[in-house]
Design a protein around this motif. Structure first.
Motif, PDB file in Angstrom:
ATOM      1  N   ALA A 272      34.524 105.382 -17.964  1.00  0.00           N
ATOM      2  CA  ALA A 272      35.880 105.907 -17.850  1.00  0.00           C
ATOM      3  C   ALA A 272      36.913 104.787 -17.999  1.00  0.00           C
ATOM      4  CB  ALA A 272      36.067 106.621 -16.518  1.00  0.00           C
ATOM      5  N   LEU A 273      36.622 103.625 -17.440  1.00  0.00           N
ATOM      6  CA  LEU A 273      37.539 102.499 -17.598  1.00  0.00           C
ATOM      7  C   LEU A 273      37.637 102.078 -19.063  1.00  0.00           C
ATOM      8  CD1 LEU A 273      39.373 100.357 -16.379  1.00  0.00           C
ATOM      9  CD2 LEU A 273      37.335  98.935 -16.055  1.00  0.00           C
ATOM     10  N   GLY A 274      36.521 102.051 -19.775  1.00  0.00           N
ATOM     11  CA  GLY A 274      36.543 101.719 -21.199  1.00  0.00           C
ATOM     12  C   GLY A 274      37.341 102.723 -22.010  1.00  0.00           C
ATOM     13  N   VAL A 275      37.163 104.002 -21.708  1.00  0.00           N
ATOM     14  CA  VAL A 275      37.925 105.049 -22.403  1.00  0.00           C
ATOM     15  C   VAL A 275      39.411 104.906 -22.090  1.00  0.00           C
ATOM     16  CG1 VAL A 275      38.321 107.550 -22.507  1.00  0.00           C
ATOM     17  CG2 VAL A 275      36.002 106.648 -22.541  1.00  0.00           C
ATOM     18  N   GLN A 276      39.725 104.611 -20.841  1.00  0.00           N
ATOM     19  CA  GLN A 276      41.119 104.444 -20.452  1.00  0.00           C
ATOM     20  C   GLN A 276      41.759 103.291 -21.218  1.00  0.00           C
ATOM     21  OE1 GLN A 276      41.695 103.271 -16.416  1.00  0.00           O
ATOM     22  NE2 GLN A 276      43.906 103.155 -16.612  1.00  0.00           N
ATOM     23  N   LEU A 277      41.084 102.171 -21.304  1.00  0.00           N
ATOM     24  CA  LEU A 277      41.638 101.021 -22.022  1.00  0.00           C
ATOM     25  C   LEU A 277      41.810 101.322 -23.510  1.00  0.00           C
ATOM     26  CD1 LEU A 277      39.687  98.132 -20.298  1.00  0.00           C
ATOM     27  CD2 LEU A 277      42.073  98.811 -19.948  1.00  0.00           C
ATOM     28  N   LEU A 278      40.862 102.025 -24.106  1.00  0.00           N
ATOM     29  CA  LEU A 278      40.974 102.405 -25.510  1.00  0.00           C
ATOM     30  C   LEU A 278      42.156 103.347 -25.738  1.00  0.00           C
ATOM     31  CD1 LEU A 278      39.735 102.313 -28.364  1.00  0.00           C
ATOM     32  CD2 LEU A 278      38.370 104.290 -27.705  1.00  0.00           C
ATOM     33  N   ALA A 279      42.306 104.329 -24.867  1.00  0.00           N
ATOM     34  CA  ALA A 279      43.406 105.282 -25.010  1.00  0.00           C
ATOM     35  C   ALA A 279      44.756 104.608 -24.792  1.00  0.00           C
ATOM     36  CB  ALA A 279      43.229 106.441 -24.033  1.00  0.00           C
ATOM     37  N   GLU A 280      44.843 103.727 -23.824  1.00  0.00           N
ATOM     38  CA  GLU A 280      46.103 103.027 -23.589  1.00  0.00           C
ATOM     39  C   GLU A 280      46.434 102.080 -24.743  1.00  0.00           C
ATOM     40  OE1 GLU A 280      46.040 101.223 -19.752  1.00  0.00           O
ATOM     41  OE2 GLU A 280      46.054 103.152 -18.727  1.00  0.00           O
ATOM     42  N   GLY A 281      45.405 101.469 -25.329  1.00  0.00           N
ATOM     43  CA  GLY A 281      45.624 100.633 -26.506  1.00  0.00           C
ATOM     44  C   GLY A 281      46.150 101.441 -27.680  1.00  0.00           C
ATOM     45  N   THR A 282      45.625 102.653 -27.853  1.00  0.00           N
ATOM     46  CA  THR A 282      46.118 103.532 -28.905  1.00  0.00           C
ATOM     47  C   THR A 282      47.565 103.927 -28.650  1.00  0.00           C
ATOM     48  OG1 THR A 282      43.896 104.397 -29.198  1.00  0.00           O
ATOM     49  CG2 THR A 282      45.688 105.674 -30.152  1.00  0.00           C
ATOM     50  N   ALA A 283      47.901 104.251 -27.403  1.00  0.00           N
ATOM     51  CA  ALA A 283      49.280 104.597 -27.062  1.00  0.00           C
ATOM     52  C   ALA A 283      50.206 103.414 -27.321  1.00  0.00           C
ATOM     53  CB  ALA A 283      49.369 105.043 -25.610  1.00  0.00           C
ATOM     54  N   LEU A 284      49.756 102.215 -26.988  1.00  0.00           N
ATOM     55  CA  LEU A 284      50.562 101.028 -27.236  1.00  0.00           C
ATOM     56  C   LEU A 284      50.754 100.809 -28.734  1.00  0.00           C
ATOM     57  CD1 LEU A 284      51.989  98.548 -26.077  1.00  0.00           C
ATOM     58  CD2 LEU A 284      49.797  97.355 -26.198  1.00  0.00           C
ATOM     59  N   LEU A 285      49.721 101.057 -29.522  1.00  0.00           N
ATOM     60  CA  LEU A 285      49.833 100.939 -30.977  1.00  0.00           C
ATOM     61  C   LEU A 285      50.875 101.911 -31.532  1.00  0.00           C
ATOM     62  CD1 LEU A 285      48.703  99.730 -33.626  1.00  0.00           C
ATOM     63  CD2 LEU A 285      47.039 101.602 -33.624  1.00  0.00           C
ATOM     64  N   VAL A 286      50.900 103.124 -31.003  1.00  0.00           N
ATOM     65  CA  VAL A 286      51.887 104.103 -31.436  1.00  0.00           C
ATOM     66  C   VAL A 286      53.296 103.625 -31.099  1.00  0.00           C
ATOM     67  CG1 VAL A 286      52.741 106.443 -31.072  1.00  0.00           C
ATOM     68  CG2 VAL A 286      50.313 106.047 -31.309  1.00  0.00           C
ATOM     69  N   ILE A 287      53.474 103.099 -29.904  1.00  0.00           N
ATOM     70  CA  ILE A 287      54.797 102.613 -29.498  1.00  0.00           C
ATOM     71  C   ILE A 287      55.233 101.452 -30.373  1.00  0.00           C
ATOM     72  CG2 ILE A 287      56.049 101.463 -27.632  1.00  0.00           C
ATOM     73  CD1 ILE A 287      54.286 103.116 -25.686  1.00  0.00           C
ATOM     74  N   LEU A 288      54.355 100.501 -30.583  1.00  0.00           N
ATOM     75  CA  LEU A 288      54.717  99.331 -31.389  1.00  0.00           C
ATOM     76  C   LEU A 288      54.941  99.686 -32.860  1.00  0.00           C
ATOM     77  CD1 LEU A 288      52.358  96.629 -29.878  1.00  0.00           C
ATOM     78  CD2 LEU A 288      54.808  96.900 -29.513  1.00  0.00           C
ATOM     79  N   SER A 289      54.181 100.633 -33.394  1.00  0.00           N
ATOM     80  CA  SER A 289      54.366 101.012 -34.785  1.00  0.00           C
ATOM     81  C   SER A 289      55.666 101.769 -34.995  1.00  0.00           C
ATOM     82  CB  SER A 289      53.183 101.834 -35.288  1.00  0.00           C
ATOM     83  OG  SER A 289      53.179 103.114 -34.674  1.00  0.00           O
ATOM     84  N   HIS A 290      56.196 102.354 -33.944  1.00  0.00           N
ATOM     85  CA  HIS A 290      57.468 103.069 -34.061  1.00  0.00           C
ATOM     86  C   HIS A 290      58.626 102.105 -34.349  1.00  0.00           C
ATOM     87  CE1 HIS A 290      60.576 105.953 -33.612  1.00  0.00           C
ATOM     88  NE2 HIS A 290      60.932 105.611 -32.403  1.00  0.00           N
ATOM     89  N   TYR A 291      58.537 100.907 -33.854  1.00  0.00           N
ATOM     90  CA  TYR A 291      59.601  99.920 -34.037  1.00  0.00           C
ATOM     91  C   TYR A 291      59.422  99.061 -35.278  1.00  0.00           C
ATOM     92  CZ  TYR A 291      61.129 101.231 -29.412  1.00  0.00           C
ATOM     93  OH  TYR A 291      61.583 101.936 -28.336  1.00  0.00           O
ATOM     94  N   ALA A 292      58.310  99.225 -35.975  1.00  0.00           N
ATOM     95  CA  ALA A 292      58.066  98.395 -37.167  1.00  0.00           C
ATOM     96  C   ALA A 292      58.838  98.870 -38.365  1.00  0.00           C
ATOM     97  CB  ALA A 292      56.577  98.385 -37.477  1.00  0.00           C
TER      98      ALA A 292
END
Length: 54
Positions: free
Chosen positions: A34-54
């Protein structure tokens, strides 16, 4: 090109569910997965946020 908004919603929701499972699950193996899934999902969310500003 930004990632689709549904990906942010999906990854944030999955991260929240995995966070709850990581805290509540009695088995150590389930908590680790569950911790691994959480980190993967949060990384994906962070990628979405960062790609919005690119």
């Amino acid at each position: 090109m930004p990632l689709p908004g549904w990906m942010f919603v999906w990854s944030a929701g999955l991260g929240a569910v995995a966070f709850i499972v990581a805290l509540a699950a009695p088995a150590l193996r389930v908590r680790r997965v569950a911790l691994g899934v959480q980190l993967l999902a949060e990384g994906t969310a962070l990628l979405v946020i960062l790609s919005h500003y690119a």
